[in-house]
Design a protein around this motif. Sequence first.
Motif, PDB file in Angstrom:
ATOM      1  N   GLN A 411       7.429   6.423  -8.216  1.00 16.90           N
ATOM      2  CA  GLN A 411       7.377   7.557  -7.300  1.00 16.90           C
ATOM      3  C   GLN A 411       6.267   7.401  -6.260  1.00 16.90           C
ATOM      4  O   GLN A 411       6.359   7.975  -5.185  1.00 16.90           O
ATOM      5  CB  GLN A 411       7.166   8.854  -8.083  1.00 16.90           C
ATOM      6  N   SER A 412       5.230   6.625  -6.604  1.00 13.84           N
ATOM      7  CA  SER A 412       4.135   6.408  -5.660  1.00 13.84           C
ATOM      8  C   SER A 412       3.720   4.943  -5.706  1.00 13.84           C
ATOM      9  O   SER A 412       3.386   4.428  -6.775  1.00 13.84           O
ATOM     10  CB  SER A 412       2.943   7.317  -6.009  1.00 13.84           C
ATOM     11  N   LEU A 413       3.754   4.281  -4.548  1.00  8.80           N
ATOM     12  CA  LEU A 413       3.327   2.892  -4.424  1.00  8.80           C
ATOM     13  C   LEU A 413       2.335   2.805  -3.277  1.00  8.80           C
ATOM     14  O   LEU A 413       2.683   3.066  -2.124  1.00  8.80           O
ATOM     15  CB  LEU A 413       4.525   1.973  -4.163  1.00  8.80           C
ATOM     16  N   ASP A 414       1.107   2.446  -3.597  1.00  4.07           N
ATOM     17  CA  ASP A 414       0.060   2.366  -2.570  1.00  4.07           C
ATOM     18  C   ASP A 414      -0.651   1.020  -2.701  1.00  4.07           C
ATOM     19  O   ASP A 414      -1.440   0.795  -3.614  1.00  4.07           O
ATOM     20  CB  ASP A 414      -0.939   3.512  -2.733  1.00  4.07           C
ATOM     21  N   LEU A 415      -0.345   0.111  -1.764  1.00  5.89           N
ATOM     22  CA  LEU A 415      -0.955  -1.216  -1.714  1.00  5.89           C
ATOM     23  C   LEU A 415      -1.765  -1.385  -0.431  1.00  5.89           C
ATOM     24  O   LEU A 415      -2.045  -2.505  -0.008  1.00  5.89           O
ATOM     25  CB  LEU A 415       0.130  -2.298  -1.794  1.00  5.89           C
ATOM     26  N   SER A 416      -2.136  -0.310   0.192  1.00  2.00           N
ATOM     27  CA  SER A 416      -2.786  -0.347   1.498  1.00  2.00           C
ATOM     28  C   SER A 416      -4.189  -0.936   1.428  1.00  2.00           C
ATOM     29  O   SER A 416      -4.807  -1.030   0.363  1.00  2.00           O
ATOM     30  CB  SER A 416      -2.843   1.069   2.083  1.00  2.00           C
TER      31      SER A 416
END
Length: 785
Positions: A411-416
């Motif tokens: 539901q949440s993917l953060d690779l920033s």
Amino acid sequence: MTATFVGYNSPTSSPSCLLGNETDRLALLEFKAKITQDPLMVMSSWNHSIHFCQWGGVTCGRRHQRVTVLNLQSSKLVGFISPHVGNLSFLKSLILLNNSFHNEIPIEIGRLHRLQFLRLANNTLSGEIPSNLSHCANLEVFHVSHNLLVGEIPATLSTLSKLQFFAIHKNNLTGSFPPSFGNLSFLEKISAVYNNLGGIIPDSFGQLTKLSFFGVGANNLVGIIPPSMFNLSSLRLFDVGFNQIQGNLPWGLGITLPNIEIFSIGRNQFTGSIPVSISNASNLDQLQLSENKLSGKVPSFEKLNRISMFSISSNNLGNGWADDLNFLCSLTNATYLTFLTIDSNNFGGELSKCIGNLSSLLTTLSLYDNKISGKISTQIGNLINMERLEMWNNKISGNIPFEIGKLNKLQSLDLSTNNFSGNIPSSLGNLTIVINLQLYANNLQGNIPLSLSNCRNLIELYLNNNNLSGSISPEVIGLSFSPIFLDLSSNHFTGILTKEVGNLKNLEFLNISENKLLGNIPTSLGSCVRLRIFSISGNLFQGIIPSTLESLRGLEQLDLSNNNLSGNIPKFLEHFHFLQFLDLSYNHFEGEVPIDGAFKNTSATLIKGNGKLCGGIAQFHLPKCKYNKFKKRKLTLTLKLIISILSGLLGVTIVVSLLLVCSLRKKRKENTSSDSRNLLLNISYQSLLNATNRFSSTNLIGVGSFGSVYKGILDHDGHTVAIKVLNLLRHGATKSFLAECQALRNIRHRNLVKVLTSCSGIDYQGHDFKALVYEFMKNGNLDEW
């Protein structure tokens, strides 16, 4: 009354017992009288037809037929607890939890010397805890959580020598724990989380040798944990999180607390290192050490096979060394692990491949805000139950693994804010329930994969600050999902911003600045009525600001700077009452600057770099507008010309009307026949829309007081016309339309352009629409000559 009274009891009952029965019956009736709502009718049996011992929720003793239990839990009752409950002198259990009782706890309950269980939780009781409850010498369970109680914990309750269960959580209690509570040798559970308790945890609590549950989190406690409490081997839950407690964790923690299952000290001020012995606490299910000041190397946890929640985030753990993350591999034996967070520390080293060997039950993996390097292993695809994966603000490099697309529960993917390169994998389109996708501040290249259109639940999409290129295709923007936040800024996107952007009805934040986009601002953008922040700065947009943007009344920030936009600054921007920042600088705007709304504040509105602007407030230091006098003169000349023409025509008509009546009739027939070839009856809004290429700025001939004039080519015969679209928001525009129709319908002159037809109706946004269609003047207008 006597006969009825005797009928409730056996003939052998003594007079004193009969009197006690009547006391209980009357007390129950008084209790019922204070109930204002009984939607489940649980008290419908409380009447004279049956013995009160058979009433709903009432239990009596066999010997004396006296009330021993009053249990009305979860009955949706509304009212307050009658003081007459104190007359139930044989009562052992008063259970009223999960209702809507209000007012205070009656002090009369203190008269119930036989009372063992007092359960009043999940109501709206207020006031203080009665101190005379200490008279209930047999009390074992005191449960008043989830109410509105205030005041301090009465120290008198420490005389309840049989007390085992003390639950006061989720109230508004203040003060501190009475040190005398350490004398409650049978006490097994203290639950006081979510209050406003302060002070220290008394040293005497280390004497509670039977204590298994100690929950005092979310208060204002200070000081240190009494060292003796870490020797309470019976402890299974220890929660002091969300306080202001200091000190170190003892080195033998995992040895002295062998039965501990939940250990939570999060959001305090603990210092020192994590004890190596904690791995010996093999029953540990939850370890919550986050948001403290712990430091040093994290030990191995190979014996914590039952742990499900592990959180050490927001500390000073790690040294930025290559072996900082070795402890993660020790958790691969924890087959029940579902929650793992180590973010916001000083961890360095490469991301180990053993990440992919963690429990397949893992739902949350949070590694962000560290100094982690290396690549993400392709084995990440083994974590099939992952819902939240956050690795932002590290030094992770390489490609984003295609295998992340296997995490279809994500539901949440953060690779920033990493060093990822290569293309965005098309497999991300398999993340059909993803809500938040953040890949910004990397070195990603190529196009936005069309497969992202499958992510129909996507609310936040951040791809800004990369090296992405190509066009922003309609398949990606506006057709399949409806984000609230969309940031594509600081890339290399080309082409136009497609009209499909208008389909993003829920959009609140749109930033496409610092790209190479061109063309006009889509008029469809006016459909995004929830838009609060909109930026297209640093592109190649041209044309005017569309009038449809007037519907964006909720705008807070609007940045159109550094483009090739032209035309006048729309007056409707004055009425954007929420606008806090407006940047129109470095374009080709001209004409008068508005003076109301955001234009009153030069720190909020930027207009520099537009050489043809005039007017505005004095702080802008712009020249005064000169075209106002010219407009008045032009209007005066036009009126004089019309009056002269009308007067001349009227005079000629009177003089020669009798002589030329036949000729005029004949000529009128010819003109009518000729005009009928050009007259377009009942012309539609759609026809005018097509004729002007959707009222494109490239077809704009000029702008007058009451509207704009466009050149158009009618689609059914190719006839070139001039179309005057009335600005109905301008005061007097409708009146002007009617007057012009009336005058020009009957007037013909070689110096007046011929009206072919008119259009009056509704446009596709539901707004009134009025337009006049004239013959097109190839040689320009009178004003130009």
